[in-house]
Design a protein around this motif. Structure first.
Motif, PDB file in Angstrom:
ATOM      1  N   LYS A  37     -15.087   0.226  75.788  1.00  0.00           N
ATOM      2  CA  LYS A  37     -15.109  -0.091  77.060  1.00  0.00           C
ATOM      3  C   LYS A  37     -15.283   1.254  77.917  1.00  0.00           C
ATOM      4  O   LYS A  37     -15.036   2.457  77.198  1.00  0.00           O
ATOM      5  N   LYS A  38     -15.826   1.192  79.060  1.00  0.00           N
ATOM      6  CA  LYS A  38     -15.780   2.359  79.902  1.00  0.00           C
ATOM      7  C   LYS A  38     -14.605   2.802  80.067  1.00  0.00           C
ATOM      8  O   LYS A  38     -13.506   2.666  80.511  1.00  0.00           O
ATOM      9  N   GLY A  39     -14.636   4.310  79.879  1.00  0.00           N
ATOM     10  CA  GLY A  39     -13.540   5.027  80.053  1.00  0.00           C
ATOM     11  C   GLY A  39     -12.680   5.040  78.726  1.00  0.00           C
ATOM     12  O   GLY A  39     -11.708   5.723  78.705  1.00  0.00           O
ATOM     13  N   ALA A  40     -13.074   4.436  77.763  1.00  0.00           N
ATOM     14  CA  ALA A  40     -12.469   4.255  76.453  1.00  0.00           C
ATOM     15  C   ALA A  40     -12.945   5.696  75.592  1.00  0.00           C
ATOM     16  O   ALA A  40     -13.838   6.405  75.893  1.00  0.00           O
ATOM     17  N   PHE A  41     -11.999   5.834  74.466  1.00  0.00           N
ATOM     18  CA  PHE A  41     -12.133   7.055  73.622  1.00  0.00           C
ATOM     19  C   PHE A  41     -12.657   6.858  72.207  1.00  0.00           C
ATOM     20  O   PHE A  41     -12.251   5.820  71.662  1.00  0.00           O
ATOM     21  N   LEU A  42     -13.476   7.684  71.759  1.00  0.00           N
ATOM     22  CA  LEU A  42     -13.817   7.728  70.526  1.00  0.00           C
ATOM     23  C   LEU A  42     -13.098   9.091  69.707  1.00  0.00           C
ATOM     24  O   LEU A  42     -13.739  10.310  70.100  1.00  0.00           O
ATOM     25  N   LEU A  43     -12.279   8.993  68.914  1.00  0.00           N
ATOM     26  CA  LEU A  43     -11.647  10.118  68.263  1.00  0.00           C
ATOM     27  C   LEU A  43     -12.105  10.295  66.805  1.00  0.00           C
ATOM     28  O   LEU A  43     -12.233   9.258  66.049  1.00  0.00           O
ATOM     29  N   SER A  44     -12.776  11.291  66.564  1.00  0.00           N
ATOM     30  CA  SER A  44     -13.631  11.537  65.541  1.00  0.00           C
ATOM     31  C   SER A  44     -13.297  13.044  64.587  1.00  0.00           C
ATOM     32  O   SER A  44     -13.056  13.889  65.238  1.00  0.00           O
ATOM     33  N   GLY A  45     -13.097  12.786  63.273  1.00  0.00           N
ATOM     34  CA  GLY A  45     -13.311  13.974  62.598  1.00  0.00           C
ATOM     35  C   GLY A  45     -14.412  14.160  61.618  1.00  0.00           C
ATOM     36  O   GLY A  45     -14.746  13.175  61.331  1.00  0.00           O
ATOM     37  N   PHE A  46     -14.927  15.427  61.474  1.00  0.00           N
ATOM     38  CA  PHE A  46     -15.830  15.398  60.462  1.00  0.00           C
ATOM     39  C   PHE A  46     -15.945  16.835  59.804  1.00  0.00           C
ATOM     40  O   PHE A  46     -15.487  17.711  60.181  1.00  0.00           O
ATOM     41  N   THR A  47     -17.071  17.194  58.839  1.00  0.00           N
ATOM     42  CA  THR A  47     -17.141  18.331  58.213  1.00  0.00           C
ATOM     43  C   THR A  47     -18.182  19.245  58.899  1.00  0.00           C
ATOM     44  O   THR A  47     -19.125  18.742  59.062  1.00  0.00           O
ATOM     45  N   ASN A  48     -17.463  20.275  59.039  1.00  0.00           N
ATOM     46  CA  ASN A  48     -18.539  21.460  59.604  1.00  0.00           C
ATOM     47  C   ASN A  48     -19.481  21.453  58.364  1.00  0.00           C
ATOM     48  O   ASN A  48     -19.177  21.846  57.218  1.00  0.00           O
ATOM     49  N   PRO A  49     -20.924  21.607  58.463  1.00  0.00           N
ATOM     50  CA  PRO A  49     -21.658  21.439  57.457  1.00  0.00           C
ATOM     51  C   PRO A  49     -21.924  22.649  56.734  1.00  0.00           C
ATOM     52  O   PRO A  49     -22.334  22.955  55.720  1.00  0.00           O
ATOM     53  N   VAL A  50     -21.233  23.792  56.955  1.00  0.00           N
ATOM     54  CA  VAL A  50     -21.079  25.189  56.384  1.00  0.00           C
ATOM     55  C   VAL A  50     -20.424  24.917  54.994  1.00  0.00           C
ATOM     56  O   VAL A  50     -20.708  25.604  54.187  1.00  0.00           O
ATOM     57  N   ARG A  51     -19.606  23.623  54.688  1.00  0.00           N
ATOM     58  CA  ARG A  51     -18.939  23.374  53.445  1.00  0.00           C
ATOM     59  C   ARG A  51     -20.026  23.318  52.479  1.00  0.00           C
ATOM     60  O   ARG A  51     -19.655  23.683  51.177  1.00  0.00           O
ATOM     61  N   TYR A  52     -21.428  22.694  52.701  1.00  0.00           N
ATOM     62  CA  TYR A  52     -22.169  22.393  52.099  1.00  0.00           C
ATOM     63  C   TYR A  52     -23.239  23.431  51.688  1.00  0.00           C
ATOM     64  O   TYR A  52     -24.252  23.138  50.676  1.00  0.00           O
ATOM     65  N   LEU A  53     -23.139  24.682  51.961  1.00  0.00           N
ATOM     66  CA  LEU A  53     -24.014  25.372  51.833  1.00  0.00           C
ATOM     67  C   LEU A  53     -23.949  26.253  50.455  1.00  0.00           C
ATOM     68  O   LEU A  53     -24.951  26.626  49.857  1.00  0.00           O
ATOM     69  N   PHE A  54     -22.854  26.026  49.802  1.00  0.00           N
ATOM     70  CA  PHE A  54     -22.432  26.755  48.618  1.00  0.00           C
ATOM     71  C   PHE A  54     -22.764  26.077  47.224  1.00  0.00           C
ATOM     72  O   PHE A  54     -22.612  24.610  47.364  1.00  0.00           O
ATOM     73  N   ASP A  55     -22.993  26.743  46.327  1.00  0.00           N
ATOM     74  CA  ASP A  55     -23.085  26.178  44.983  1.00  0.00           C
ATOM     75  C   ASP A  55     -21.765  25.383  44.565  1.00  0.00           C
ATOM     76  O   ASP A  55     -20.642  26.243  44.613  1.00  0.00           O
ATOM     77  N   ARG A  56     -21.756  23.957  44.021  1.00  0.00           N
ATOM     78  CA  ARG A  56     -20.548  23.642  43.826  1.00  0.00           C
ATOM     79  C   ARG A  56     -19.823  24.103  42.726  1.00  0.00           C
ATOM     80  O   ARG A  56     -18.516  24.097  42.786  1.00  0.00           O
ATOM     81  N   VAL A  57     -20.246  24.490  41.504  1.00  0.00           N
ATOM     82  CA  VAL A  57     -19.771  24.860  40.546  1.00  0.00           C
ATOM     83  C   VAL A  57     -18.934  26.284  40.778  1.00  0.00           C
ATOM     84  O   VAL A  57     -17.810  26.490  40.538  1.00  0.00           O
ATOM     85  N   GLY A  58     -19.489  27.163  41.550  1.00  0.00           N
ATOM     86  CA  GLY A  58     -18.915  28.427  42.012  1.00  0.00           C
ATOM     87  C   GLY A  58     -17.827  28.092  43.053  1.00  0.00           C
ATOM     88  O   GLY A  58     -16.782  29.015  42.889  1.00  0.00           O
ATOM     89  N   TYR A  59     -18.110  27.130  43.782  1.00  0.00           N
ATOM     90  CA  TYR A  59     -17.000  26.799  44.992  1.00  0.00           C
ATOM     91  C   TYR A  59     -15.581  26.591  44.140  1.00  0.00           C
ATOM     92  O   TYR A  59     -14.660  27.139  44.874  1.00  0.00           O
ATOM     93  N   GLU A  60     -15.883  25.688  43.415  1.00  0.00           N
ATOM     94  CA  GLU A  60     -14.465  25.420  42.423  1.00  0.00           C
ATOM     95  C   GLU A  60     -13.702  26.572  42.105  1.00  0.00           C
ATOM     96  O   GLU A  60     -12.565  26.702  41.637  1.00  0.00           O
ATOM     97  N   THR A  61     -14.529  27.665  41.738  1.00  0.00           N
ATOM     98  CA  THR A  61     -13.704  28.829  41.014  1.00  0.00           C
ATOM     99  C   THR A  61     -13.680  29.719  42.188  1.00  0.00           C
ATOM    100  O   THR A  61     -13.418  31.102  41.726  1.00  0.00           O
ATOM    101  N   GLY A  62     -14.079  29.744  43.533  1.00  0.00           N
ATOM    102  CA  GLY A  62     -13.786  30.456  44.590  1.00  0.00           C
ATOM    103  C   GLY A  62     -14.827  31.687  44.706  1.00  0.00           C
ATOM    104  O   GLY A  62     -14.940  32.708  45.466  1.00  0.00           O
ATOM    105  N   ASN A  63     -16.014  31.340  43.944  1.00  0.00           N
ATOM    106  CA  ASN A  63     -17.105  32.001  43.950  1.00  0.00           C
ATOM    107  C   ASN A  63     -18.059  31.636  44.860  1.00  0.00           C
ATOM    108  O   ASN A  63     -19.088  30.746  44.445  1.00  0.00           O
ATOM    109  N   LEU A  64     -18.481  32.048  46.192  1.00  0.00           N
ATOM    110  CA  LEU A  64     -19.053  31.383  47.191  1.00  0.00           C
ATOM    111  C   LEU A  64     -20.532  31.797  47.325  1.00  0.00           C
ATOM    112  O   LEU A  64     -20.754  32.793  48.115  1.00  0.00           O
TER     113      LEU A  64
END
Length: 263
Positions: free
Chosen positions: A157-184
């Motif tokens: 409705k007019k004046g109503a709200f959309l409350l959203s959460g989402f991931t900053n794309p920076v999280r997907y820049l990194f190699d996933r295997v390295g990410y899990e061990t803290g190697n970004l």
């Protein structure tokens, strides 16, 4: 790479989230009796992102408000909003997640409706139906986010709200295997798609193991997309996982927005 249709993606992630329920993943564990009791008393604690609660002043008056919990199954947000007095519909791709909402509603004597569907398609709802859409971090499971904003704008409705959460794309820049061990180690481009990076064999393995397929969207699509749909961004904060997450020691990598339908 084989052509991966919309229906195939929905089915893959549906199976994965159904299995998450069996495994007791954090976002599938229903709220308890104490949380429901507090919500009934007006003490509502909900999250759009991993840690920080949504500010109280982001919500409209919830008594008899029509609320859509969008891609928000799991027996968490929907039951609490219903306990606060809202008229709630929970829409989610996972039948098992929706089952969690129904289980809490039955246990606590709450009324809410559950619908299985795609967050990008709200054609079952008439325009200007809802006073609030609550949309916690879930856009990482679809390749195109702008239809979500467009459909949300239509059904609010007019004046109503959309409350959203989402991931900053920076999280997907990194190699996933390295990410899990803290190697970004920077490896991927944004926007990111598992369907473009993973082999057919890796996708099949994920399907067998109940691992979701994910996507990273630009901030232009997330925030600019809401504005392009017609919303005014009237609230904003950042969040992070915590000490166990390698990236969280450097940057807050989740975002929450309050968007208002002004037109």
């Amino acid at each position: 790479m084989q052509t991966f249709t919309r229906e195939m993606l929905l089915a893959h992630n549906r199976r994965a989230w159904d299995q998450h329920v069996d495994n007791g993943y954090r976002w599938t564990i229903p709220v308890d009796e104490k949380q429901v009791s507090e919500a009934r008393e007006g003490r509502l604690c909900l999250v759009l992102t991993p840690s920080l609660p949504v500010p109280d002043d982001w919500f409209p008056v919830l008594k008899k408000a029509k609320v859509l919990c969008l891609a928000s199954g799991g027996g968490q947000q929907g039951p609490l909003l219903a306990a606060a007095g809202a008229d709630v519909i929970v829409l989610d791709n996972s039948p098992r997640q929706l089952q969690q909402d129904r289980a809490v509603a039955e246990r606590e004597g709450l009324e809410l409706e559950t619908l299985q569907g795609d967050m990008r398609d709200l054609s079952m709802f008439e325009s200007e139906t809802f006073d609030l859409i609550f949309h916690p971090s879930s856009n990482a499971y679809i390749p195109d986010v702008r239809p979500v904003w467009q459909e949300a704008y239509r059904v609010l409705k007019k004046g109503a709200f959309l409350l959203s959460g989402f991931t900053n794309p920076v999280r997907y820049l990194f190699d996933r295997v390295g990410y899990e061990t803290g190697n970004l180690v920077v490896k991927h481009k944004i926007p990111y798609s598992d369907l473009e990076v993973l082999s057919e064999e890796e996708i099949a393995r994920r399907n067998e193991q109940g691992i979701t397929l994910q996507f990273a969207h630009t901030l232009d699509d997330h925030i600019g997309g809401q504005i392009a749909a017609g919303f005014a961004i009237t609230g904003f904060y950042e969040d992070r996982y915590g000490e166990t997450d390698p990236l969280s020691g450097y940057i807050a990598s989740f975002i929450a927005t309050k968007a208002t339908k002004t037109g």
